[in-house]
Design a protein around this motif. Structure first.
Motif, PDB file in Angstrom:
ATOM      1  N   TRP A 130       0.840  -1.195   0.000  1.00 59.82           N
ATOM      2  CA  TRP A 130       0.000   0.000   0.000  1.00 59.82           C
ATOM      3  C   TRP A 130       0.877   1.246   0.000  1.00 59.82           C
ATOM      4  O   TRP A 130       1.899   1.310   0.678  1.00 59.82           O
ATOM      5  N   PHE A 178      -2.434   0.410  -4.143  1.00 63.32           N
ATOM      6  CA  PHE A 178      -1.459  -0.659  -3.956  1.00 63.32           C
ATOM      7  C   PHE A 178      -0.464  -0.607  -5.107  1.00 63.32           C
ATOM      8  O   PHE A 178      -0.865  -0.468  -6.271  1.00 63.32           O
ATOM      9  N   THR A 219      -7.744  -1.203  -5.554  1.00 64.91           N
ATOM     10  CA  THR A 219      -8.239  -2.185  -4.595  1.00 64.91           C
ATOM     11  C   THR A 219      -7.255  -3.350  -4.605  1.00 64.91           C
ATOM     12  O   THR A 219      -6.488  -3.529  -5.568  1.00 64.91           O
ATOM     13  N   TYR A 220      -7.297  -4.157  -3.552  1.00 64.95           N
ATOM     14  CA  TYR A 220      -6.406  -5.309  -3.468  1.00 64.95           C
ATOM     15  C   TYR A 220      -6.647  -6.250  -4.651  1.00 64.95           C
ATOM     16  O   TYR A 220      -5.704  -6.706  -5.307  1.00 64.95           O
TER      17      TYR A 220
END
Length: 72
Positions: free
Chosen positions: A12, A19, A37-38
């Motif tokens: 992050w 990320f 987003t992840y």
């Protein structure tokens, strides 16, 4: 052996608000792509790794040996 057995570093970044994804086994690829987003970061990372491997092969360059971490 699968060509996707490379470490994908996912970190992050408060500065970038996303990320960052890098591939430490490949020289000069500390941060290759990103995702907000992840899940998107992982998807983008896989695509970036596939593209990186294709580029190495197109140039006739040998792929680096994947580093393997041992879990005890």
């Amino acid at each position: 052996m699968s060509k996707l057995k490379y470490q994908m570093i996912l970190q992050w970044s408060d500065e970038d608000d996303c990320f960052l994804i890098g591939f430490s086994d490949f020289p000069g690829q500390r941060w290759r792509t990103h995702g907000y987003t992840y899940e998107l970061a992982v998807t983008n990372g896989i695509e970036a790794l596939e593209s990186l491997i294709i580029a190495y092969e197109a140039l006739g360059d040998l792929l680096p040996e994947p580093r393997v971490s041992r879990v005890h």
